[in-house]
Write an enzyme that holds these catalytic residues in place. Sequence first.
Site, mmCIF file in Angstrom:
data_model
loop_
_atom_site.group_PDB
_atom_site.id
_atom_site.type_symbol
_atom_site.label_atom_id
_atom_site.label_comp_id
_atom_site.label_asym_id
_atom_site.label_seq_id
_atom_site.Cartn_x
_atom_site.Cartn_y
_atom_site.Cartn_z
ATOM 1 N N HIS A 22 1.028 -6.848 -45.366
ATOM 2 C CA HIS A 22 -0.132 -7.054 -44.554
ATOM 3 C C HIS A 22 0.628 -7.562 -43.165
ATOM 4 O O HIS A 22 1.477 -8.580 -43.231
ATOM 5 C CB HIS A 22 -1.036 -7.931 -44.989
ATOM 6 C CG HIS A 22 -2.342 -8.136 -44.252
ATOM 7 N ND1 HIS A 22 -3.269 -7.322 -44.187
ATOM 8 C CD2 HIS A 22 -2.734 -9.256 -43.550
ATOM 9 C CE1 HIS A 22 -4.323 -7.718 -43.633
ATOM 10 N NE2 HIS A 22 -3.870 -8.833 -43.041
ATOM 11 N N MET A 38 -5.974 -8.679 -34.810
ATOM 12 C CA MET A 38 -7.128 -9.665 -34.391
ATOM 13 C C MET A 38 -6.797 -9.896 -32.946
ATOM 14 O O MET A 38 -6.211 -10.810 -32.336
ATOM 15 C CB MET A 38 -6.712 -10.891 -35.094
ATOM 16 C CG MET A 38 -7.246 -11.107 -36.518
ATOM 17 S SD MET A 38 -6.669 -12.406 -37.667
ATOM 18 C CE MET A 38 -5.113 -11.725 -38.348
ATOM 19 N N MET A 57 -2.010 -10.870 -33.612
ATOM 20 C CA MET A 57 -2.905 -11.757 -33.081
ATOM 21 C C MET A 57 -2.630 -11.894 -31.587
ATOM 22 O O MET A 57 -1.256 -11.865 -31.152
ATOM 23 C CB MET A 57 -2.903 -13.124 -33.522
ATOM 24 C CG MET A 57 -3.203 -13.357 -35.074
ATOM 25 S SD MET A 57 -3.343 -14.895 -35.826
ATOM 26 C CE MET A 57 -3.139 -14.717 -37.456
ATOM 27 N N SER A 99 1.198 -11.138 -46.904
ATOM 28 C CA SER A 99 0.981 -11.180 -45.459
ATOM 29 C C SER A 99 2.290 -11.870 -44.841
ATOM 30 O O SER A 99 2.565 -12.940 -45.090
ATOM 31 C CB SER A 99 -0.239 -12.105 -45.013
ATOM 32 O OG SER A 99 -0.285 -12.177 -43.839
ATOM 33 N N MET A 125 -13.092 -11.411 -43.954
ATOM 34 C CA MET A 125 -12.294 -12.535 -43.945
ATOM 35 C C MET A 125 -12.933 -13.445 -44.951
ATOM 36 O O MET A 125 -14.204 -14.120 -44.756
ATOM 37 C CB MET A 125 -12.473 -13.285 -42.451
ATOM 38 C CG MET A 125 -11.459 -12.445 -41.322
ATOM 39 S SD MET A 125 -10.035 -12.003 -41.868
ATOM 40 C CE MET A 125 -9.271 -13.752 -41.795
ATOM 41 N N ASP A 130 -8.868 -11.598 -47.169
ATOM 42 C CA ASP A 130 -8.060 -11.927 -46.443
ATOM 43 C C ASP A 130 -8.373 -13.513 -46.008
ATOM 44 O O ASP A 130 -9.396 -14.009 -45.460
ATOM 45 C CB ASP A 130 -7.702 -11.418 -45.233
ATOM 46 C CG ASP A 130 -6.558 -11.683 -44.357
ATOM 47 O OD1 ASP A 130 -5.944 -12.529 -44.863
ATOM 48 O OD2 ASP A 130 -6.394 -10.968 -43.273
ATOM 49 N N HIS A 180 -3.590 -5.611 -39.501
ATOM 50 C CA HIS A 180 -4.892 -6.391 -39.216
ATOM 51 C C HIS A 180 -4.854 -6.769 -37.691
ATOM 52 O O HIS A 180 -4.016 -7.709 -37.403
ATOM 53 C CB HIS A 180 -5.048 -7.593 -40.072
ATOM 54 C CG HIS A 180 -6.188 -8.223 -39.925
ATOM 55 N ND1 HIS A 180 -6.297 -9.345 -40.547
ATOM 56 C CD2 HIS A 180 -7.354 -8.009 -39.166
ATOM 57 C CE1 HIS A 180 -7.520 -10.075 -40.266
ATOM 58 N NE2 HIS A 180 -8.115 -9.123 -39.485
#
Length: 230
Positions: free
Chosen positions: A35, A70, A39, A11, A139, A177, A68
């Site tokens: 990754h 979020m 956010m 990540s 998660m 994750d 990913h």
Amino acid sequence: MTATSLIVAPSILAADFAHLADEARAVEGAADWLHVDVMDYHYVPNLTIGLPVVRSLRKVTSLPFDCHLMIEAPERWALGYAEAGAYNVSFHVEVAADPVALARDLRAAGTRAGLAIDRDTPVEPYLDLLPHFDTLLIMTIKAGFGGQQFIPALLDKVRTARRHLRSGHLDLRVEVDGGVDVDTVAACAEAGADAFVAGTAVYHADDPADAVRRLRRVAEHAAERAAGRG
């Protein structure tokens, strides 16, 4: 699931943002995916990177991007990441208006679709949606910040998902994750995860590529032990 099919996805949330191109290249040849934690300071109380950075980073590395999201209203932004060249785009079920429709749109745009489940969200209500997805991201911390401590109890969701997939003969990745490192990755693999996101464990190591390889070895051995018992 076989040990050789395992995925390790460093990540970049834990990378040096001033040198993202170098950080991506540092794990080429060792990592399977890169990754990318997106956010928005709304769904989670943190703000990271967005489409402009992803587009720029896509030009400098051959690694497949595991994005990913979020973010609130993922249907507004998710297709942009597919168009930017993401290999997999995961969004959170907690904020998706119509998860199945968004998964269908992502697949039509040429990327894989992932369903993300946060710490406090049970997985059982969403098991019937899994035929529409390629990845289930569970998660193992609360979404929003890197560097948190792994929560072992959340692996029950992984076990539940893996049992469901086996009983239904479904083929998709179960990704974990949060807090994944050499001390926790074995438990993740034994529970049934086959994709592992690791940030601090990789990018705070002296040799990120070697850290990826070590994570893979530990996960492979754990998966082999679990397969032997099964």
